[in-house]
Design a protein around this motif. Sequence first.
Motif, PDB file in Angstrom:
ATOM      1  N   GLY A   1       0.312  -4.731 -12.628  1.00  0.00           N
ATOM      2  CA  GLY A   1       1.217  -5.979 -11.651  1.00  0.00           C
ATOM      3  C   GLY A   1       0.457  -6.520 -10.905  1.00  0.00           C
ATOM      4  N   SER A   2       0.291  -8.152 -10.251  1.00  0.00           N
ATOM      5  CA  SER A   2      -0.756  -8.928 -10.063  1.00  0.00           C
ATOM      6  C   SER A   2      -1.086  -8.257  -8.130  1.00  0.00           C
ATOM      7  CB  SER A   2      -0.638 -10.355 -10.068  1.00  0.00           C
ATOM      8  OG  SER A   2       1.186 -10.707  -9.092  1.00  0.00           O
ATOM      9  N   CYS A   3       0.127  -7.673  -7.271  1.00  0.00           N
ATOM     10  CA  CYS A   3       0.121  -7.598  -6.546  1.00  0.00           C
ATOM     11  C   CYS A   3      -0.156  -5.906  -6.277  1.00  0.00           C
ATOM     12  CB  CYS A   3       1.478  -7.161  -5.683  1.00  0.00           C
ATOM     13  SG  CYS A   3       2.074  -9.011  -6.177  1.00  0.00           S
ATOM     14  N   PHE A   4      -0.266  -4.623  -6.231  1.00  0.00           N
ATOM     15  CA  PHE A   4      -0.717  -3.769  -5.269  1.00  0.00           C
ATOM     16  C   PHE A   4      -2.168  -3.590  -5.632  1.00  0.00           C
ATOM     17  CE2 PHE A   4       3.591  -1.072  -6.267  1.00  0.00           C
ATOM     18  CZ  PHE A   4       4.049  -1.576  -5.797  1.00  0.00           C
ATOM     19  N   GLN A   5      -2.527  -3.426  -6.627  1.00  0.00           N
ATOM     20  CA  GLN A   5      -4.115  -3.199  -6.406  1.00  0.00           C
ATOM     21  C   GLN A   5      -4.886  -4.328  -5.588  1.00  0.00           C
ATOM     22  OE1 GLN A   5      -5.948  -1.748  -9.841  1.00  0.00           O
ATOM     23  NE2 GLN A   5      -7.729  -3.659 -10.011  1.00  0.00           N
ATOM     24  N   LYS A   6      -4.394  -5.599  -5.683  1.00  0.00           N
ATOM     25  CA  LYS A   6      -5.349  -6.556  -5.279  1.00  0.00           C
ATOM     26  C   LYS A   6      -5.165  -6.451  -4.010  1.00  0.00           C
ATOM     27  CE  LYS A   6      -2.715 -10.153  -5.105  1.00  0.00           C
ATOM     28  NZ  LYS A   6      -2.263 -10.673  -3.738  1.00  0.00           N
ATOM     29  N   ASP A   7      -3.774  -6.548  -3.403  1.00  0.00           N
ATOM     30  CA  ASP A   7      -3.461  -6.257  -2.008  1.00  0.00           C
ATOM     31  C   ASP A   7      -3.801  -4.891  -1.431  1.00  0.00           C
ATOM     32  OD1 ASP A   7      -1.648  -8.170  -2.633  1.00  0.00           O
ATOM     33  OD2 ASP A   7      -0.480  -7.247  -2.001  1.00  0.00           O
ATOM     34  N   ILE A   8      -3.674  -3.764  -2.283  1.00  0.00           N
ATOM     35  CA  ILE A   8      -4.425  -2.355  -1.666  1.00  0.00           C
ATOM     36  C   ILE A   8      -6.202  -2.761  -1.577  1.00  0.00           C
ATOM     37  CG2 ILE A   8      -5.402   0.227  -1.706  1.00  0.00           C
ATOM     38  CD1 ILE A   8      -2.537  -0.012  -3.782  1.00  0.00           C
TER      39      ILE A   8
ATOM     40  N   ALA B   1     -10.941   2.691   5.143  1.00  0.00           N
ATOM     41  CA  ALA B   1     -10.895   2.651   4.306  1.00  0.00           C
ATOM     42  C   ALA B   1     -10.384   3.017   2.788  1.00  0.00           C
ATOM     43  CB  ALA B   1     -12.048   1.381   3.763  1.00  0.00           C
ATOM     44  N   ALA B   2     -11.630   4.292   2.974  1.00  0.00           N
ATOM     45  CA  ALA B   2     -11.169   5.414   1.920  1.00  0.00           C
ATOM     46  C   ALA B   2     -10.207   6.219   1.617  1.00  0.00           C
ATOM     47  CB  ALA B   2     -12.674   6.563   2.649  1.00  0.00           C
ATOM     48  N   TYR B   3      -9.520   5.960   2.634  1.00  0.00           N
ATOM     49  CA  TYR B   3      -7.507   6.481   2.655  1.00  0.00           C
ATOM     50  C   TYR B   3      -6.943   5.524   1.457  1.00  0.00           C
ATOM     51  CZ  TYR B   3      -3.712   8.119   3.283  1.00  0.00           C
ATOM     52  OH  TYR B   3      -2.215   8.556   3.148  1.00  0.00           O
ATOM     53  N   TRP B   4      -7.355   4.751   1.471  1.00  0.00           N
ATOM     54  CA  TRP B   4      -6.452   3.947   0.838  1.00  0.00           C
ATOM     55  C   TRP B   4      -6.888   3.221  -0.226  1.00  0.00           C
ATOM     56  CZ3 TRP B   4      -1.355   3.674   1.489  1.00  0.00           C
ATOM     57  CH2 TRP B   4      -0.843   3.801   2.668  1.00  0.00           C
ATOM     58  N   GLU B   5      -8.359   3.394  -0.627  1.00  0.00           N
ATOM     59  CA  GLU B   5      -9.104   3.344  -1.630  1.00  0.00           C
ATOM     60  C   GLU B   5      -8.873   4.402  -2.784  1.00  0.00           C
ATOM     61  OE1 GLU B   5     -13.089   2.284  -1.247  1.00  0.00           O
ATOM     62  OE2 GLU B   5     -13.040   1.088  -3.223  1.00  0.00           O
ATOM     63  N   GLN B   6      -8.355   5.157  -2.455  1.00  0.00           N
ATOM     64  CA  GLN B   6      -7.952   6.568  -3.277  1.00  0.00           C
ATOM     65  C   GLN B   6      -6.829   6.565  -4.180  1.00  0.00           C
ATOM     66  OE1 GLN B   6     -10.512   9.157  -4.017  1.00  0.00           O
ATOM     67  NE2 GLN B   6      -9.189   9.806  -4.843  1.00  0.00           N
ATOM     68  N   VAL B   7      -6.127   5.671  -3.640  1.00  0.00           N
ATOM     69  CA  VAL B   7      -4.424   5.313  -4.244  1.00  0.00           C
ATOM     70  C   VAL B   7      -5.485   4.738  -5.446  1.00  0.00           C
ATOM     71  CG1 VAL B   7      -2.560   3.825  -4.039  1.00  0.00           C
ATOM     72  CG2 VAL B   7      -3.273   4.813  -2.241  1.00  0.00           C
ATOM     73  N   VAL B   8      -5.670   3.785  -5.496  1.00  0.00           N
ATOM     74  CA  VAL B   8      -6.459   2.900  -7.100  1.00  0.00           C
ATOM     75  C   VAL B   8      -7.386   3.914  -7.577  1.00  0.00           C
ATOM     76  CG1 VAL B   8      -8.141   0.715  -7.472  1.00  0.00           C
ATOM     77  CG2 VAL B   8      -7.015   0.598  -5.045  1.00  0.00           C
ATOM     78  N   HIS B   9      -8.305   3.970  -7.106  1.00  0.00           N
ATOM     79  CA  HIS B   9      -8.891   5.663  -7.997  1.00  0.00           C
ATOM     80  C   HIS B   9      -7.644   6.664  -8.638  1.00  0.00           C
ATOM     81  CE1 HIS B   9     -12.066   4.337  -6.131  1.00  0.00           C
ATOM     82  NE2 HIS B   9     -13.094   4.883  -4.877  1.00  0.00           N
ATOM     83  N   MET B  10      -6.938   6.602  -8.527  1.00  0.00           N
ATOM     84  CA  MET B  10      -5.995   7.920  -9.128  1.00  0.00           C
ATOM     85  C   MET B  10      -4.944   6.970  -9.494  1.00  0.00           C
ATOM     86  SD  MET B  10      -5.017  10.354  -9.331  1.00  0.00           S
ATOM     87  CE  MET B  10      -5.840  11.336  -7.823  1.00  0.00           C
TER      88      MET B  10
ATOM     89  N   ALA C   1       0.674  -1.076  -0.615  1.00  0.00           N
ATOM     90  CA  ALA C   1       0.047  -0.303   0.153  1.00  0.00           C
ATOM     91  C   ALA C   1       0.589   1.027  -0.097  1.00  0.00           C
ATOM     92  CB  ALA C   1      -1.525  -0.214   1.039  1.00  0.00           C
ATOM     93  N   PHE C   2       2.087   1.459   0.764  1.00  0.00           N
ATOM     94  CA  PHE C   2       2.845   2.318   0.600  1.00  0.00           C
ATOM     95  C   PHE C   2       3.685   2.679  -0.214  1.00  0.00           C
ATOM     96  CE2 PHE C   2       4.077   4.502   5.304  1.00  0.00           C
ATOM     97  CZ  PHE C   2       2.633   4.338   5.879  1.00  0.00           C
ATOM     98  N   LEU C   3       3.956   1.406  -1.029  1.00  0.00           N
ATOM     99  CA  LEU C   3       5.049   1.916  -2.415  1.00  0.00           C
ATOM    100  C   LEU C   3       3.566   2.112  -3.884  1.00  0.00           C
ATOM    101  CD1 LEU C   3       6.837  -1.846  -2.307  1.00  0.00           C
ATOM    102  CD2 LEU C   3       8.232   0.548  -2.134  1.00  0.00           C
ATOM    103  N   ALA C   4       2.689   1.688  -3.271  1.00  0.00           N
ATOM    104  CA  ALA C   4       1.389   1.899  -4.636  1.00  0.00           C
ATOM    105  C   ALA C   4       1.683   2.936  -3.920  1.00  0.00           C
ATOM    106  CB  ALA C   4       0.294   0.544  -4.534  1.00  0.00           C
ATOM    107  N   GLN C   5       1.371   3.906  -3.177  1.00  0.00           N
ATOM    108  CA  GLN C   5       0.660   5.495  -2.310  1.00  0.00           C
ATOM    109  C   GLN C   5       1.850   6.410  -3.095  1.00  0.00           C
ATOM    110  OE1 GLN C   5       1.882   8.455  -0.585  1.00  0.00           O
ATOM    111  NE2 GLN C   5       2.253   6.367   0.453  1.00  0.00           N
TER     112      GLN C   5
END
Length: 459
Positions: free
Chosen positions: A269-276, A292-301, A220-224
């Motif tokens: 990649g198979s990890c970032f989106q799935k793990d977040i 939950a909303a905080y981390w979900e924004q990483v995927v929305h972005m 989550a931190f890396l993807a963020q």
Amino acid sequence: MKICCIGAGYVGGPTMAMIAHKCDDIQVTVVDINEKRIAAWNSDELPIFEPGLDDVVKHARGKNLFFTTEVDKGIREADIIFISVNTPTKTYGVGAGKAADLKYIELCARRIAEVAEDDKIVVEKSTLPVRTAESIRRILEGAGKSIKFQVLSNPEFLAEGTAVEDLEAPDRVLIGGEDSEAGDKAVQALVDVYAHWVPRERILTTNVWSSELSKLTANAFLAQRISSINAISELCEATGADVDQVAHAIGTDSRVGPKFLKSSVGFGGSCFQKDILNLVYLCEHFGLPEVAAYWEQVVHMNDHQKERFVKRIVRTLFNTVSGKKIAVLGFAFKKDTNDTRESPAIYVCRDLLREHAQVAIYDPKVNEESVLRDLEEVGTFEPDNGKRKHVSVYQDPYEAVKDAHAVVILTEWDEFRELDYQRIFDTMLKPAFIFDGRNILDLKELRKIGFEASGIGKP
Ligand code: NAD
Ligand code: UDX
């Protein structure tokens, strides 16, 4: 000592090959139900492309490294059993689209419970929601045998494309175990395996839940970081700032650090989106909607970044790409891998096809079968919509770009930096557009040739 690993994939294969390579005194058997994959691991053409992997596998294979479909035998003979099967995002039922699908994990636990005849250490190598070890332990003990199981968490931090170097010299190895005498003994047994080549101070031990959660948190931190710099890339485009210059300027602050600040068309990649999404689901499950909303924004972005890239291509090509040949260079989710799982290229190509473009794809390591399968899976080829005939996959980049209206770079393969762009320009239709989704090319040089060139977050 005998180790068995269930799952001969991108993690199980390289990880076990490295253990066998470094530990002559340990026999390592990798088992999988996929016969084709096992056959490939036993052949000269390994099922995954990773720089340096062939040598590691060849060094140990047949001596203390074995690949087989004999799952039960592997389990029965092992002292330590790693579970390294896939844990994709659930596509059905409760938690669909977010929660991890743990059915393969459960099947492994049940298999171990059924065939084990003596005490075993079971190691979670797959990335799992926090507290999965508890479910595994209950399944193992549910068989009612008099044998003892210890469940450890040992998440894998390798990145594809650099798997061998990551495994050879990891920043750290993380092992989580039960807080008890038997738990400590099991942790020590696994520490002893890694201590064959990893300095002891890099082997971290924690309780099981911290270890499980650390893996989701690390991703989550890396993807963020990537979503953060990608968010800034859009502001750069609006203001005339250059995202690479901004990234460099902030990355020189030792508290921020320079890595993982490369703006791009989006992470894949198979990890970032799935793990977040898994993390988001866990937070919702535990009644933490703000987290939950905080981390979900990483995927929305990340989704926004891919979408706006396509919109920009369409806008720049005079608001239509219908019937135009768009050459896509790179389909893998990053360089030095043949893996395409969640590659941004899949979504960019799908959206270009929806705009009726003719998409010509070249990737040095991804074959036509994978490209078509990936595009099919995201609903590109609805029945009879004829989209399939608008995709062509090339073996040669210069063929792919011939007569194209635009070139789109979607993977940062080194060879794309070395192409003869004058030659490419000469064979393209004019005006010749180039969209660098990885910021690997010198836009000024391309403009000198005559290209209308743009990157991500570039003035
Ligand atoms: P993968 O899909 O490449 O491999 C999983 C393998 O498990 C497949 O070959 C499948 O046939 C096999 N399998 C599934 N169920 C089985 C069963 N019941 N018995 C025997 N074999 C079975 O997956 P992967 O990329 O290696 O990922 C595995 C796990 O590691 C996932 O949880 C993933 O999140 C995690 N992980 C992946 C990476 C990565 O870079 N790919 C990095 C760190 C962690
Ligand atoms: C990731 C984690 O890095 C690894 O620790 C974990 O074990 C598995 O998930 P992986 O997905 O294999 O590894 O590759 P990674 O190098 O993290 O790249 C992921 C995606 O982010 C790629 O699409 C890559 O191109 C992109 N990326 C990475 C960027 O867009 N910018 C960056 O600065 C770094």
